[in-house]
Design a protein around this motif. Structure first.
Motif, short mmCIF file in Angstrom:
data_model
loop_
_atom_site.label_atom_id
_atom_site.label_comp_id
_atom_site.label_asym_id
_atom_site.label_seq_id
_atom_site.Cartn_x
_atom_site.Cartn_y
_atom_site.Cartn_z
N ASP A 59 1.02 -1.21 0.23
CA ASP A 59 -0.41 0.44 0.26
C ASP A 59 0.86 1.20 -0.02
O ASP A 59 2.10 1.25 0.78
N SER A 164 -9.52 5.96 2.02
CA SER A 164 -8.58 6.08 2.59
C SER A 164 -9.41 7.55 3.86
O SER A 164 -9.69 8.63 3.53
N GLN A 185 -9.66 2.21 4.07
CA GLN A 185 -8.22 2.42 4.42
C GLN A 185 -9.08 2.53 5.90
O GLN A 185 -8.73 4.19 5.40
N ILE A 209 -9.14 -1.77 5.06
CA ILE A 209 -7.16 -1.82 5.41
C ILE A 209 -6.85 -1.33 6.54
O ILE A 209 -7.48 0.34 6.53
N ARG A 211 -4.79 1.30 8.81
CA ARG A 211 -3.37 2.11 8.59
C ARG A 211 -3.69 2.26 10.22
O ARG A 211 -4.34 2.54 11.07
#
Length: 326
Positions: A59, A164, A185, A209, A211
């Motif tokens: 990523d 994100s 994310q 996902i 982070r």
């Protein structure tokens, strides 16, 4: 351990490698945005070691190192593209020559400009997961991007797209209308759980996902109240969202104390602290794909070692919740 990114059919390792740090220094009006100086040769060795250890999901973002992270990743994966899944992001404009992040661009026209540039830097003709990097973009404005993203899927330039963002309502808006929306994310770690976003991901069949799965390094156990990050490190920038480190570059004493309260549980069954933190993420949802940042071979070896140990138990997750008062 394997995961699928939403309903895209994209199969990835249960842990990825975050590539923010390997981009090296870059900055904006608020100061440093990178993690300090980096050794590109070591970054390449780290990527290759990740692959050797079964980590095949990488990523990055176009803005990391003002394009440098994508270039390093692309060179490292040359000849091995068919063995990996690549995720990158767009939305923040930058100048490669000055390493300066200029500002956001949320227009549909810019999506095409940005994806073309990323494909070139990565040395590939497709991106597995293309993610909007402007986390607080208004939902109605973001909805205007879906047509372009769907067209990029049809053209074969991307396989799926994500956002994100730490705002569940933004993820909800794309989940309703985005046919190839596969992943969110978001910030998530044992020190900063994200139950609302996890619920959105589970309800809509999206990948989560993660982070910051190691809390920007705190969950490796290498930091104390006396530790100070170096110059050019975003953790000492004092930006509003930086709560784990102070403007002096020293870790938050409160977060270090919380970490100590759960250290024993996280390091059970012979896990390192980082491995326990990753195991917690796998235990709280079967949608999670943590992407700890790495810039050394030793770091990726420690992180990848978590794969063989698997998730924590439900009882351990419950014990941690009690210890943290969550």
């Amino acid at each position: 351990m394997r995961r699928t990114l939403g309903e895209s059919g994209i199969d990835v390792s249960g842990i990825g490698m975050g590539c923010w740090a390997i981009g090296g220094p870059f900055h904006n009006d608020n100061g440093p945005s990178g993690w300090g100086e980096v050794d590109d040769d070591e970054s390449t060795r780290t990527i290759h070691r990740a692959l050797d250890l079964g980590v095949d999901f990488f990523d990055t973002a176009d803005v990391y190192g003002a394009g440098h992270s994508e270039r390093v990743l692309g060179r490292a994966l040359a000849g091995r593209r068919d063995q990996v899944a690549i995720a990158t992001k767009w939305g923040w404009t930058f100048e490669e020559d000055t390493k300066y992040a200029v500002g956001g661009n949320d227009t549909a026209a810019y999506v095409r400009q940005a994806v073309t540039a990323s494909l070139d830097r990565l040395g590939t003709d497709y991106i597995d997961l293309y993610q909007l990097h402007i986390g607080d973009l208004a939902a109605d404005r973001a909805a205007e991007l879906l047509g372009t993203l769907e067209a990029l899927v049809e053209e074969g330039k991307i396989r799926a797209y994500g956002w994100s963002t730490d705002l569940p309502d933004r993820a909800e808006s794309w989940a309703r209308d985005g046919a190839h929306f596969a992943a969110v994310q978001h910030d998530c770690s044992v020190l900063h759980g994200s139950p609302e976003m996890l619920e959105v991901c589970e309800r809509h069949g999206l990948a989560s996902i993660n982070r910051g799965p190691l809390a920007m390094g705190l969950l490796t156990g290498k930091y104390t109240t006396a530790t100070q990050v170096g110059p050019g490190d975003v953790r000492g920038s004092g930006v509003e969202w930086m709560t784990l480190f102070g403007k002096d570059g020293r870790p938050s004493a409160a977060h270090l104390a919380r970490l100590e309260s759960v250290r024993e549980v996280l390091t059970s069954e012979g896990r390192t602290l980082a491995q326990g933190a990753l195991a917690w993420l796998w235990a709280v949802s079967d949608r999670t794909v943590p992407i700890p940042g790495c810039r050394t071979v030793a770091q990726v070896e420690d992180n990848a070692g978590a794969l063989g140990k698997g998730p924590l138990t439900a009882a351990q997750v419950a014990e941690i919740a009690v210890l943290l008062g969550s």
